[in-house]
Design a protein around this motif. Structure first.
Motif, short mmCIF file in Angstrom:
data_model
loop_
_atom_site.label_atom_id
_atom_site.label_comp_id
_atom_site.label_asym_id
_atom_site.label_seq_id
_atom_site.Cartn_x
_atom_site.Cartn_y
_atom_site.Cartn_z
N VAL A 435 0.84 -1.20 0.00
CA VAL A 435 0.00 0.00 0.00
C VAL A 435 0.87 1.25 0.00
N ILE A 436 1.91 1.27 0.84
CA ILE A 436 2.81 2.42 0.89
C ILE A 436 3.52 2.60 -0.44
N ARG A 437 4.04 1.50 -0.98
CA ARG A 437 4.76 1.59 -2.25
C ARG A 437 3.86 2.04 -3.38
N ALA A 438 2.62 1.52 -3.44
CA ALA A 438 1.68 1.92 -4.50
C ALA A 438 1.32 3.40 -4.38
N THR A 439 1.16 3.87 -3.15
CA THR A 439 0.82 5.28 -2.95
C THR A 439 1.99 6.18 -3.36
N ASP A 446 6.54 11.58 -3.88
CA ASP A 446 6.28 12.70 -2.95
C ASP A 446 5.74 12.13 -1.64
N LYS A 447 6.61 12.06 -0.62
CA LYS A 447 6.22 11.43 0.64
C LYS A 447 5.22 12.27 1.42
N GLN A 448 5.30 13.60 1.29
CA GLN A 448 4.34 14.46 1.98
C GLN A 448 2.93 14.21 1.45
N LEU A 449 2.79 14.16 0.12
CA LEU A 449 1.48 13.92 -0.48
C LEU A 449 1.00 12.50 -0.18
N ALA A 450 1.93 11.53 -0.22
CA ALA A 450 1.57 10.15 0.09
C ALA A 450 1.05 10.04 1.52
N ALA A 451 1.71 10.75 2.44
CA ALA A 451 1.28 10.72 3.83
C ALA A 451 -0.13 11.30 3.99
N LEU A 454 -2.67 8.79 2.79
CA LEU A 454 -2.80 7.65 3.69
C LEU A 454 -3.29 8.05 5.08
N GLY A 455 -3.35 9.36 5.34
CA GLY A 455 -3.83 9.82 6.64
C GLY A 455 -2.82 9.64 7.75
N ILE A 456 -1.54 9.67 7.39
CA ILE A 456 -0.48 9.54 8.40
C ILE A 456 0.53 10.66 8.19
N SER A 457 1.49 10.79 9.10
CA SER A 457 2.50 11.83 8.97
C SER A 457 3.62 11.37 8.04
N ALA A 458 4.34 12.34 7.47
CA ALA A 458 5.48 12.01 6.61
C ALA A 458 6.54 11.25 7.40
N ARG A 459 6.69 11.61 8.68
CA ARG A 459 7.67 10.92 9.53
C ARG A 459 7.31 9.43 9.63
N THR A 460 6.01 9.15 9.71
CA THR A 460 5.57 7.75 9.77
C THR A 460 5.93 7.02 8.48
N ILE A 461 5.80 7.70 7.33
CA ILE A 461 6.18 7.10 6.04
C ILE A 461 7.65 6.67 6.09
N TYR A 462 8.52 7.59 6.53
CA TYR A 462 9.95 7.28 6.60
C TYR A 462 10.20 6.10 7.54
N ARG A 463 9.53 6.12 8.71
CA ARG A 463 9.75 5.05 9.68
C ARG A 463 9.28 3.72 9.14
N LYS A 464 8.11 3.70 8.48
CA LYS A 464 7.59 2.45 7.93
C LYS A 464 8.51 1.91 6.85
N LEU A 465 9.01 2.80 6.00
CA LEU A 465 9.93 2.35 4.95
C LEU A 465 11.21 1.78 5.55
N ALA A 466 11.69 2.41 6.61
CA ALA A 466 12.90 1.90 7.27
C ALA A 466 12.64 0.54 7.89
N ASP A 467 11.47 0.38 8.55
CA ASP A 467 11.13 -0.88 9.18
C ASP A 467 11.00 -2.00 8.15
N LEU A 468 10.54 -1.63 6.93
CA LEU A 468 10.32 -2.62 5.88
C LEU A 468 11.52 -2.75 4.95
N ASN A 469 12.65 -2.08 5.30
CA ASN A 469 13.88 -2.16 4.52
C ASN A 469 13.69 -1.69 3.08
N GLU A 470 12.86 -0.66 2.90
CA GLU A 470 12.66 -0.10 1.56
C GLU A 470 13.79 0.88 1.27
#
Length: 475
Positions: A435-439, A446-451, A454-470
């Motif tokens: 879902v994150i990758r498709a968005t 654009d992580k700000q727009l993606a956030a 998705l209804g989350i913060s841009a910081r959460t996008i970065y953290r999720k990508l790091a957790d998922l080794n993206e």
């Protein structure tokens, strides 16, 4: 922390050469002032210039488009110039790398050259020295590429194959297909390649053969292109006098594939009579040429189809026992609409191929044109994309392909959405990743727009990508 330096000003540069215009230079430096200064210098010399403020961002750029020379700072936070150099061996092995540093010790220079750097330049930089170094690196890149092309053409002439197109792309869908293909390659198991027309099923089959270790030939047969009356003779061969018109003995494709791989494309077109003979061949390892005696066979079979074989079985048009013989390992060649991130790489490849083929200078693609190509759904898949680029190269009068060079069905197409579906039991981590990758694909990174979507913060996008080794987790 970067080593501080400035670029020594020099008089205006000479007129840019045509060779410079065909060279893409990527400048990597975490200090904006140095990055902009080098960008201006190389742009004045006529180079196509890209920039990146970190090693990770540089790798993303190299994944997205072809880069000839990388000019990178040595001391950068996160990923040093040496680390980037080593990573480029995988991401962009053809790129020549020039390292810059104010700490020009002999040990560092030796390490850089051993790691594969073309040259090593000390700061403060001298403009003409820098330009000449990059020009020489570009010349070396061109010579290596020309040498590789000549070797490939010579190999193609010797084998009579006419050359094999590489598999281009790094999207998750393509990687999954290639992972299965490479795992299956060393085995003797039959492989069934599924997928829509134009997705590159034969390329997957060739990739399996090349990694199989089999010394025989790769023999491809498009069953849909053969009249039904001659398919049996083409596959199994015949003896002189076996039927009217058989004036001499002929070896079939099975015999030609001895010790190698037999690729049967459009296997769903096989007649019931020939299906029986193919089943016996797979079960017993033997067959009979028309009018001849039983012969043993040693080959690896790869079949492909764009049809639903299970539906054909239901309609009694395909043998179920043959299906299970073929479907030992199934690989799905993904459609291009599921490989949106591969479109820039494919476009770059086809531009190079058809500019060279038509004797034109290397063309570029306008950003808005690339966006339209990425938005299009590509019902004809990679084959359709190739045709579009060839047409644009032939008809274009400029050095840059624009929207005007693209067919109307592409320029007038609405931007498509992304529909995701998941099988029951898919892990939540995998669902979240997709879902994150498709968005992010939809927002073009654009992580700000993606956030926001998705209804989350841009910081959460970065953290999720790091957790998922993206790879976008850190830049």
């Amino acid at each position: 922390m970067n080593d501080s330096s400035t670029t020594t000003p020099v008089p205006a540069a000479p007129t840019p050469s045509a060779a410079n215009a065909s060279t893409t230079v990527l400048v990597v430096d975490d200090e904006r002032e140095n990055l902009e200064a080098l960008e201006r210098i190389f742009a004045r010399e006529g180079f196509r210039v890209l920039t990146a403020e970190s090693g990770r961002r540089a790798l993303d750029v190299c994944r997205a488009q072809r880069v000839h020379v990388v000019v990178t700072d040595l001391m950068m936070p996160g990923m040093s110039g040496i680390d980037l150099l080593k990573a480029l061996e995988t991401v962009a092995p053809d790129a020549e790398v020039v390292l810059m540093t104010a700490y020009g010790t002999i040990e560092t220079a030796v390490e850089a050259m051993r790691a594969g750097a073309y040259d090593f330049v000390e700061k403060p930089l001298k403009r003409m020295q820098m330009v000449k170094t990059v020009q020489k690196a570009a010349e070396r890149h061109a010579l290596v590429a020309e040498n590789r092309t000549l070797k490939q053409e010579l190999s193609a002439l010797k084998s009579g194959s006419g050359g094999v197109r590489p598999i281009i792309g790094s999207s998750p869908a393509l990687r999954r297909a290639l992972d299965i293909a490479y795992q299956a390659a060393p085995s003797t198991a039959n492989v069934l390649v599924l997928g829509e027309s134009g997705t590159g099923k034969e390329l997957l089959a060739r990739a399996i053969h090349e990694r199989s270790g089999r010394g025989g030939a790769f023999v491809a047969v498009n069953l849909a292109a053969l009249p039904e009356t001659i398919v049996e003779g083409e596959l199994f061969g015949y003896e002189k006098g076996a039927f009217t018109g058989a004036v001499q003995k002929r070896e079939g494709r099975v015999a030609q594939a001895e010790g190698g791989t037999l690729f049967l494309d459009e296997i769903g077109e096989l007649s019931p009579q020939v299906q029986v003979k193919l089943l016996r061949l797979l079960q017993e390892g033997e067959y009979e040429p028309l009018g001849g005696r039983t012969r043993r066979a040693d080959f690896r079979l790869i079949a492909a189809t764009n049809k639903d074989l299970r539906q054909l079985i239901t309609e009694q048009r395909f043998r179920e026992d043959l299906y299970y013989r073929l479907n030992v390992i199934a690989i799905t060649s993904p459609p291009l609409r599921d490989r949106q991130g591969d479109v820039p790489l494919l476009v770059d490849h086809f531009l190079e191929v058809y500019c060279r083929k038509n004797g034109k200078p290397r063309m570029e693609l306008a950003r808005e044109a690339l966006e339209k190509l990425q938005d299009y759904s590509w019902p004809g898949n990679v084959r359709e994309l190739e045709n579009v680029i060839e047409r644009a190269v032939v008809l274009s009068r400029g050095a840059t392909l624009t929207l005007a060079d693209l067919p109307s069905q592409i320029t007038q197409a609405e931007r498509r959405g992304s529909d995701l579906s998941f099988s029951m039991g898919t892990p939540l981590e995998e669902i979240e990743r997709r879902v994150i990758r498709a968005t992010l694909d939809h927002t073009r990174g654009d992580k700000q727009l993606a956030a926001q979507l998705l209804g989350i913060s841009a910081r959460t996008i970065y953290r999720k990508l790091a957790d998922l080794n993206e790879p976008d987790a850190a830049e």
